[in-house]
Design an enzyme around this catalytic site. Structure first.
Site, PDB file in Angstrom:
ATOM      1  N   GLU A  21     -20.886  66.282  12.175  1.00 51.78           N
ATOM      2  CA  GLU A  21     -20.039  65.186  11.706  1.00 51.78           C
ATOM      3  C   GLU A  21     -20.207  65.029  10.197  1.00 51.78           C
ATOM      4  O   GLU A  21     -21.324  65.079   9.689  1.00 51.78           O
ATOM      5  CB  GLU A  21     -20.441  63.876  12.399  1.00 51.78           C
ATOM      6  N   GLY A 110     -13.592  50.981  16.441  1.00 51.68           N
ATOM      7  CA  GLY A 110     -14.037  50.565  15.115  1.00 51.68           C
ATOM      8  C   GLY A 110     -14.746  49.222  15.222  1.00 51.68           C
ATOM      9  O   GLY A 110     -14.607  48.509  16.216  1.00 51.68           O
ATOM     10  N   ASP A 111     -15.519  48.900  14.193  1.00 57.51           N
ATOM     11  CA  ASP A 111     -16.215  47.603  14.170  1.00 57.51           C
ATOM     12  C   ASP A 111     -15.217  46.499  13.852  1.00 57.51           C
ATOM     13  O   ASP A 111     -14.266  46.710  13.110  1.00 57.51           O
ATOM     14  CB  ASP A 111     -17.330  47.627  13.115  1.00 57.51           C
ATOM     15  N   ALA A 126     -11.158  50.789  22.446  1.00 60.06           N
ATOM     16  CA  ALA A 126     -10.866  52.211  22.331  1.00 60.06           C
ATOM     17  C   ALA A 126     -10.035  52.692  23.524  1.00 60.06           C
ATOM     18  O   ALA A 126      -9.212  53.606  23.397  1.00 60.06           O
ATOM     19  CB  ALA A 126     -12.169  52.992  22.229  1.00 60.06           C
ATOM     20  N   LYS A 166     -12.399  53.679  29.507  1.00 59.58           N
ATOM     21  CA  LYS A 166     -11.772  54.576  28.522  1.00 59.58           C
ATOM     22  C   LYS A 166     -11.778  56.037  28.964  1.00 59.58           C
ATOM     23  O   LYS A 166     -10.838  56.761  28.654  1.00 59.58           O
ATOM     24  CB  LYS A 166     -12.301  54.373  27.110  1.00 59.58           C
ATOM     25  N   GLN A 177     -23.787  57.823  20.268  1.00 59.08           N
ATOM     26  CA  GLN A 177     -24.463  57.239  19.121  1.00 59.08           C
ATOM     27  C   GLN A 177     -25.779  57.979  18.934  1.00 59.08           C
ATOM     28  O   GLN A 177     -26.333  58.524  19.903  1.00 59.08           O
ATOM     29  CB  GLN A 177     -24.731  55.759  19.448  1.00 59.08           C
TER      30      GLN A 177
HETATM   31  P1  FAD Z   1     -15.020  50.425  22.594  1.00 59.50           P
HETATM   32  O1  FAD Z   1     -15.198  51.546  23.525  1.00 59.50           O
HETATM   33  O2  FAD Z   1     -13.712  49.711  22.610  1.00 59.50           O
HETATM   34  O3  FAD Z   1     -16.199  49.392  22.872  1.00 59.50           O
HETATM   35  C1  FAD Z   1     -16.440  48.310  21.979  1.00 59.50           C
HETATM   36  C2  FAD Z   1     -17.133  47.177  22.722  1.00 59.50           C
HETATM   37  O4  FAD Z   1     -16.196  46.566  23.610  1.00 59.50           O
HETATM   38  C3  FAD Z   1     -18.301  47.627  23.594  1.00 59.50           C
HETATM   39  O5  FAD Z   1     -19.275  46.617  23.555  1.00 59.50           O
HETATM   40  C4  FAD Z   1     -17.687  47.738  24.985  1.00 59.50           C
HETATM   41  O6  FAD Z   1     -18.643  47.540  26.009  1.00 59.50           O
HETATM   42  C5  FAD Z   1     -16.657  46.612  24.952  1.00 59.50           C
HETATM   43  N1  FAD Z   1     -15.474  46.884  25.786  1.00 59.50           N
HETATM   44  C6  FAD Z   1     -14.782  48.026  25.862  1.00 59.50           C
HETATM   45  N2  FAD Z   1     -13.744  47.901  26.704  1.00 59.50           N
HETATM   46  C7  FAD Z   1     -13.776  46.630  27.159  1.00 59.50           C
HETATM   47  C8  FAD Z   1     -12.960  45.868  28.036  1.00 59.50           C
HETATM   48  N3  FAD Z   1     -11.893  46.404  28.634  1.00 59.50           N
HETATM   49  N4  FAD Z   1     -13.294  44.576  28.271  1.00 59.50           N
HETATM   50  C9  FAD Z   1     -14.374  44.017  27.672  1.00 59.50           C
HETATM   51  N5  FAD Z   1     -15.189  44.691  26.812  1.00 59.50           N
HETATM   52  C10 FAD Z   1     -14.881  45.971  26.562  1.00 59.50           C
HETATM   53  N6  FAD Z   1     -16.673  53.807  13.397  1.00 59.50           N
HETATM   54  C11 FAD Z   1     -15.766  53.968  12.409  1.00 59.50           C
HETATM   55  O7  FAD Z   1     -15.291  52.987  11.831  1.00 59.50           O
HETATM   56  N7  FAD Z   1     -15.353  55.241  12.032  1.00 59.50           N
HETATM   57  C12 FAD Z   1     -15.835  56.369  12.604  1.00 59.50           C
HETATM   58  O8  FAD Z   1     -15.453  57.470  12.229  1.00 59.50           O
HETATM   59  C13 FAD Z   1     -16.799  56.218  13.651  1.00 59.50           C
HETATM   60  N8  FAD Z   1     -17.308  57.298  14.290  1.00 59.50           N
HETATM   61  C14 FAD Z   1     -18.175  57.134  15.337  1.00 59.50           C
HETATM   62  C15 FAD Z   1     -18.655  58.267  16.011  1.00 59.50           C
HETATM   63  C16 FAD Z   1     -19.533  58.129  17.068  1.00 59.50           C
HETATM   64  C17 FAD Z   1     -20.046  59.373  17.781  1.00 59.50           C
HETATM   65  C18 FAD Z   1     -19.957  56.835  17.483  1.00 59.50           C
HETATM   66  C19 FAD Z   1     -20.932  56.675  18.617  1.00 59.50           C
HETATM   67  C20 FAD Z   1     -19.486  55.708  16.828  1.00 59.50           C
HETATM   68  C21 FAD Z   1     -18.592  55.837  15.746  1.00 59.50           C
HETATM   69  N9  FAD Z   1     -18.078  54.723  15.066  1.00 59.50           N
HETATM   70  C22 FAD Z   1     -17.187  54.885  14.036  1.00 59.50           C
HETATM   71  C23 FAD Z   1     -18.547  53.363  15.397  1.00 59.50           C
HETATM   72  C24 FAD Z   1     -17.604  52.610  16.369  1.00 59.50           C
HETATM   73  O9  FAD Z   1     -16.337  52.427  15.773  1.00 59.50           O
HETATM   74  C25 FAD Z   1     -18.239  51.253  16.661  1.00 59.50           C
HETATM   75  O10 FAD Z   1     -19.435  51.413  17.383  1.00 59.50           O
HETATM   76  C26 FAD Z   1     -17.339  50.224  17.320  1.00 59.50           C
HETATM   77  O11 FAD Z   1     -17.977  48.941  17.233  1.00 59.50           O
HETATM   78  C27 FAD Z   1     -17.022  50.478  18.796  1.00 59.50           C
HETATM   79  O12 FAD Z   1     -16.147  51.508  18.917  1.00 59.50           O
HETATM   80  P2  FAD Z   1     -15.869  52.139  20.376  1.00 59.50           P
HETATM   81  O13 FAD Z   1     -14.802  53.126  20.208  1.00 59.50           O
HETATM   82  O14 FAD Z   1     -17.126  52.527  21.007  1.00 59.50           O
HETATM   83  O15 FAD Z   1     -15.281  50.815  21.087  1.00 59.50           O
END
Ligand code: FAD
Length: 282
Positions: A21, A110-111, A126, A166, A177
């Site tokens: 990455e 994303g955060d 996501a 997802k 992570q």
């Molecule tokens: P999600 O899968 O949507 O999860 C986010 C939170 O919501 C989790 O706590 C989950 O349990 C909860 N959730 C999910 N679905 C539901 C639902 N239906 N109902 C209730 N709660 C739910 N960030 C960046 O900005 N840019 C990057 O390029 C980037 N790359 C990354 C690469 C990797 C390998 C990893 C592990 C993380 C990366 N991140 C990146 C960080 C990521 O964007 C953050 O951790 C973000 O806060 C969560 O993204 P996610 O896609 O995991 O979200």
């Protein structure tokens, strides 16, 4: 090559599959990154993933940058975060990367920026993005997984239930992570499998380069630093790279001994520490 093909189970090529990455250089000049990747190419990465507006490195790769990186004949997997994206922006992004011949994408939420109300958003999680990309493109979709649970989620079981939402929408690989405690990864894999998710789980490995970086990462996310590693790093602040290298080699070796066949390295745009780890594992 698509994620399905790269990580397929009945692959006769059972060697370790490495991916890297990288993030967009802060100064916008990708020539130094180009050089680092030229070095890492020697390890035959199955893909190179490109972060999207992540944290402090909040830049994005331009389409021209992706085109230049393709000159290295790397299989690129751009990340995409949907937190404030509109359908139009997503459509546009998908079209641009598909036009480059890119076959994979890492779909992320994303955060959440401070003060942003999730309920106002078109894409809240996501899983919404995975579903949308799946309906609009032929891209193979990877998603993020959290061996110690996502920071917003009260417990790992709930987080894995959300992960299943997802993956059910069409993801085909889980990139984790970073973690420093392999036991957490092994338990995570067991729980993911028990939840009925039958997808490759690619462990995220962060070569340790400096102490501040570890302290920052571990406060931003739920990541355990084993006690003895923490003590060593704090006791010998001038030896971080050596301690990190020794730890990285042992961590990867332990993963291999436990049957792990793929690893995703968060290179921090530097080839040296990742390359040294790769030179020392078998
Ligand atoms: P999600 O899968 O949507 O999860 C986010 C939170 O919501 C989790 O706590 C989950 O349990 C909860 N959730 C999910 N679905 C539901 C639902 N239906 N109902 C209730 N709660 C739910 N960030 C960046 O900005 N840019 C990057 O390029 C980037 N790359 C990354 C690469 C990797 C390998 C990893 C592990 C993380 C990366 N991140 C990146 C960080 C990521 O964007 C953050 O951790 C973000 O806060 C969560 O993204 P996610 O896609 O995991 O979200």
């Amino acid at each position: 090559m698509e994620l399905y093909e790269i990580y397929k189970k009945d692959d006769s090529n059972q060697g370790l599959k490495i991916s890297f990455e990288v993030f967009p250089p802060k100064d916008g000049d990708i020539s130094s990154l180009f050089e680092e990747l030229r070095i890492l190419k020697k390890y035959n990465p199955v893909l190179v993933s490109l972060t999207y507006g992540a944290g402090a490195n909040s830049g994005k790769f331009k389409i021209e940058d992706m085109k230049s990186l393709q000159d290295l004949e790397l299989n690129l997997m751009p990340h995409f975060t949907c937190i404030r994206a509109s359908k139009k922006e997503i459509d546009n992004h998908i079209r641009l990367i598909e036009n480059l011949g890119i076959e994979n994408i890492l779909a992320l939420r994303g955060d959440i920026p401070k003060g942003l109300d999730l309920s106002e958003l078109e894409f809240k999680y996501a899983s919404d993005l995975v579903q949308y990309i799946e309906s609009k493109s032929t891209l193979a979709i990877g998603v993020a997984g959290y061996p110690e649970g996502h920071i917003e989620c009260p417990d790992i079981e709930t987080d894995i239930k959300n992960l299943k939402i997802k993956t059910d929408k069409g993801a085909c690989a889980i990139f984790t992570q970073l973690f420093f405690d392999n036991e957490k990864f092994y338990r995570f894999c067991e729980k993911v499998n028990s939840a009925g998710i039958d997808l490759p789980i690619i462990p995220g490995i962060m070569p340790i380069i400096n102490l501040a970086q570890i302290q920052k990462m571990t406060t931003l996310a739920k990541i355990t630093v084993p006690k003895d590693l923490k003590e060593k790093l704090e006791k010998f602040p001038n030896n971080t790279k050596e301690i990190g290298l020794d730890f990285g080699i042992k961590q990867c070796q332990n993963l291999i001994e436990n049957g792990v066949q793929h690893m995703h390295f968060f290179t921090l745009n530097k080839s040296e520490q990742t390359a040294k780890i790769l030179e020392n594992i078998e």
